[in-house]
Motif scaffolding. Sequence first.
Motif, PDB file in Angstrom:
ATOM      1  N   UNK A 154       0.815  -1.205   0.000  1.00 38.35           N
ATOM      2  CA  UNK A 154       0.000   0.000   0.000  1.00 38.35           C
ATOM      3  C   UNK A 154       0.847   1.252   0.000  1.00 38.35           C
ATOM      4  N   UNK A 155       2.005   1.207   0.673  1.00 41.35           N
ATOM      5  CA  UNK A 155       2.917   2.354   0.663  1.00 41.35           C
ATOM      6  C   UNK A 155       3.483   2.562  -0.742  1.00 41.35           C
ATOM      7  N   UNK A 156       3.755   1.453  -1.429  1.00 40.28           N
ATOM      8  CA  UNK A 156       4.219   1.548  -2.826  1.00 40.28           C
ATOM      9  C   UNK A 156       3.117   2.135  -3.694  1.00 40.28           C
ATOM     10  N   UNK A 157       1.880   1.695  -3.479  1.00 43.47           N
ATOM     11  CA  UNK A 157       0.761   2.261  -4.236  1.00 43.47           C
ATOM     12  C   UNK A 157       0.673   3.769  -4.029  1.00 43.47           C
ATOM     13  N   UNK A 158       0.767   4.182  -2.758  1.00 43.18           N
ATOM     14  CA  UNK A 158       0.674   5.613  -2.451  1.00 43.18           C
ATOM     15  C   UNK A 158       1.790   6.385  -3.136  1.00 43.18           C
TER      16      UNK A 158
END
Length: 328
Positions: free
Chosen positions: A275-279
């Motif tokens: 999710x951090x990569x997505x953000x």
Amino acid sequence: MGDLTRLPDGIAPVGLAAALPLDRIQEGLIDAFLASRKPNTVAAYRRDLEDFRAFVASRPEAAAYADSVDRVARELLALAPGQANALALGYRASLDARGLAPATINRRLAALRSLVQLGKTLGLVSWELEVENVDGVAYRDTRGPGRDGVKAMIAQVQERSDAKGVRDTAIVRLLHDTALRRGEVVSLDLEHYDPAAATLAILGKGRSQREPVTLPDATRAALDEWIEVRGRHPGPLFFRLDNAGAGGGRLTGAAVYQLVQALGADLGIRTRPHGLRHAAITSALDATNGNLRAAQSFARHRDPKVTMRYDDNRADLAGQTAKLVAED
């Protein structure tokens, strides 16, 4: 595919396969298929092939030879092209009926196609599986916790002044600021960091060689602070910490998942390392006004269509178009 010049005992290199008896080539087919792959990839392919074996075993006409993955693989290659593709189509339909995610279905189909391709390379068959992937319409939410959510997570972990707080700050920043995958983070050793150039040599997804990633100033500062706590001895860049603060072995991907999930939960945010990569990728598109080439380079996506999914979700292009249609 793996390095087919490094086949297990009993299997000759590709150019000599025809010189071996057919049964010897068939017996080592699965070992050859898995040779030289990374442990995580081997485990995933074994699960996928075992799932196919279970599907074959559920068919009355095939149950007699579905006692092992090796035998099912041999029997698959013994089929006529039309029969093999019909079997694969039936398998795809069963995966879809089970409600599996498109990415899971497509990975399992890819395992079968790769296995048949190896059989073709070794001269066991002259055909290929032509069953296509399913449409990835259910592609997961690519937005992540959002920029504000990530900032809150970093601020929260920085409140800790102990070794774990310093370590976890560096990890969260790497996951977000450089869009690293958790596997890329936990595989790092100290030697992969070049402080003079401010780069990390990461082993990207599907890559066989490490490639440099330049660190932003804030990320570099967080990593330098962790290394001061860690020490400059060789070994894993990130390791487990016991109560005394000493190293307890390389940090695992599962541990990174847990620490990110716990950080988010404390803030009422449901997230995970990816999710951090997505953000990060969404923020990259925002910051570059939708520059897909720049975002693709930042995310290290091989296929630009993957980056386009992020842009579509970020801008909600489908929703905007629906609004225009409704107002027409």
